[in-house]
Design an enzyme around this catalytic site. Structure first.
Site, short mmCIF file in Angstrom:
data_model
loop_
_atom_site.label_atom_id
_atom_site.label_comp_id
_atom_site.label_asym_id
_atom_site.label_seq_id
_atom_site.Cartn_x
_atom_site.Cartn_y
_atom_site.Cartn_z
CG ASP A 1 -1.95 1.07 1.28
OD1 ASP A 1 -3.18 0.80 0.49
OD2 ASP A 1 -1.75 1.85 1.83
CD1 TRP A 2 -1.46 5.52 1.12
CD2 TRP A 2 0.43 6.50 0.36
NE1 TRP A 2 -1.73 6.69 0.42
CE2 TRP A 2 -0.76 7.40 -0.11
CE3 TRP A 2 1.67 7.16 0.16
CZ2 TRP A 2 -0.68 8.40 -0.97
CZ3 TRP A 2 1.73 8.59 -0.66
CH2 TRP A 2 0.53 9.02 -0.87
CG HIS B 1 -5.32 -3.55 0.13
ND1 HIS B 1 -4.69 -3.26 -1.01
CD2 HIS B 1 -4.90 -2.63 1.29
CE1 HIS B 1 -3.96 -2.08 -0.70
NE2 HIS B 1 -4.20 -1.78 0.64
#
Length: 463
Positions: free
Chosen positions: A284-285, A440
């Protein structure tokens, strides 16, 4: 040094003390100054090197600059400067260059004082200007301010800034599967006093350091299933909480967050801990930011473990799944983080899901959660897009280390199509580990990923 200061000297020094108090309230070392000419205060100054990102922003320099602007002249003939602490060599030199008529200071500074304590620039007859010096005026008041400031710093080395909030430590007590001791730092230049939390486990001189970077809306808790596997291999594990997340301080305003600022904090963090032989672990980030780090110091990195993330270069459209996520965040800014994890990870316990809510007890702690979705670079000139394009070129042509990719195939936002496109830009990246049940947040299936990664990086790269 007079035992009893003149009424005027005491009056002006009290004004300087008020400036010092204001500096202390802003988190700066409490030193204040005023400049007086013909019985009138024409300028004031207080310490501001932290706030101004300026090592020259001592109270005296700030006051001298302001006085010069008022007079329209860098020569301060006929002026007196009152300062609560004996000036250093830099400030003393500036006063002599300004042709200051008189210096009045309060407390002596036995460490850096240049008006008699360590050296005396004002007593050198060879200089082409002589400034009269009076010391010890309301010295105890100035010294007491300094003692109180540094006592508080010793008792609380990471004071909370007024523009930030800090989740109470009790929120992190007895979280399932997260037994590690917290570590904090606040002295990175880009942090400007904000407290950053990180885990640091395993031997400092380990042959491998796994640097684990989380994304939004997670924090280092996300790596609790992978950290034990890494540690069992004899490695060191470092897992920071980005500012705004986890146990790190949380700026109150969404505008405090930017791609470039968070990247700079991470660059300084790696340098500050002097991390070497790093396997960069991102999702993710953690990937949007982390994938831009190695090109600045490639000698520090030996491997990459990449999970459901992307390089947002601004050249290709963001996925429909991400755009839907961004819309949801905008429409539901108070969304339940625990519920988000529970929905995509049915194997997690209610207590584990609730742990992801721990850093965010109310709306005031959630500015980063609101700020991050719009921060993903979408256009070529967005903040972070250009550096991401540079990173893509680095990974495709210059990367010399080993790579390992794991993909949670149930991810509707950054799933297999996005990851295979990323794999094509990583030089030498082998076929990914596919996790059909993972979504995710791949780290919630982290034991399998970590065990495979440890084996992969223990095997020398072919060719």
């Amino acid at each position: 040094m007079p035992d009893t200061p003149s009424l005027d000297d005491a009056r002006y020094m009290r004004l300087a003390l008020a400036e010092a108090q204001t500096a202390a309230e802003a988190g700066e070392v409490p030193v204040g100054a005023v400049v007086v000419k013909d019985g009138q205060v024409i300028a004031t100054g207080r310490n501001a090197p932290i706030d101004a990102h300026d090592p020259t922003a001592h109270a005296e320099i700030v006051a001298l600059r302001a006085a010069a602007q008022v007079l329209g002249n860098y020569r301060l003939d006929g002026c007196s400067l009152y300062v609560t602490l004996e000036p250093c060599a830099m400030c003393s030199g500036a006063m002599l260059h300004a042709r200051l008529a008189r210096l009045v200071y309060g407390a002596a500074d036995p460490k850096t004082g240049a008006a008699g304590s360590v050296l005396d620039l004002f007593a050198n007859p060879a200089l082409n200007h002589q400034t009269d010096v009076t010391g010890g005026v309301l010295a105890e008041e100035g010294a007491q301010l300094l003692r109180g400031f540094f006592k508080e710093r010793r008792m609380n080395p990471h004071p909370l800034r007024e523009d930030a909030v800090r989740t109470p430590d009790a929120a992190f007590d007895e979280l399932p599967g997260y037994p590690w001791a917290p570590h904090f730092l606040s002295d990175l230049p880009s942090l400007a006093g904000l407290r950053m939390h990180y885990l640091d486990e395993g031997p400092q001189d380990a042959s491998v350091t796994w640097l684990c970077l989380h994304g939004n809306p997670a924090w280092s808790y996300l790596y609790r299933k992978m950290i034990p596997v890494f540690l069992a291999s004899g490695a060191r594990v470092v897992a920071p909480d980005l500012i705004g997340f986890g146990r790190s301080d949380k700026p109150k305003k969404e505008g405090a967050h930017s791609f470039s600022w968070h990247r700079q904090v991470l660059l300084e963090f790696v340098e500050r801990l002097d991390l070497r032989n790093v396997v960069l672990v991102v999702q993710d980030w953690g990937g949007l930011l982390g994938l831009t780090l190695p090109m600045d110091a490639p000698q520090r990195y030996r491997g990459l473990l990449v999970m459901n993330t992307l390089l947002a270069t601004g050249e290709t459209a963001l996925s429909p799944g991400f755009l839907a996520w961004r819309t949801m965040c905008a429409q539901n800014p108070e969304f339940d983080v625990a519920r988000l994890f529970a929905r995509g990870n049915p194997q997690m316990s209610a207590q584990e899901c609730a742990a992801y809510n721990a850093p965010f007890p109310d709306r005031g702690h959630r500015a980063a959660l609101r700020a991050f979705p719009p921060m993903v670079p979408e256009h070529a000139d967005d903040d972070g897009a250009a550096i991401s394009r540079q990173a893509r070129d680095f990974w495709s042509t210059q990367w010399q280390g080993q790579s390992f990719m794991a993909i949670g195939q149930q991810d509707p936002v950054l799933g297999e199509p996005v990851m295979r496109a990323l794999r094509a830009s990583i030089r030498g990246c082998p076929e990914p580990l596919l996790l059909p049940q993972a979504g995710h947040f791949v780290q919630e299936h982290g034991e399998t990923v970590a065990e495979s990664a440890v084996r992969h990086f223990a095997t020398p790269a072919s060719g």
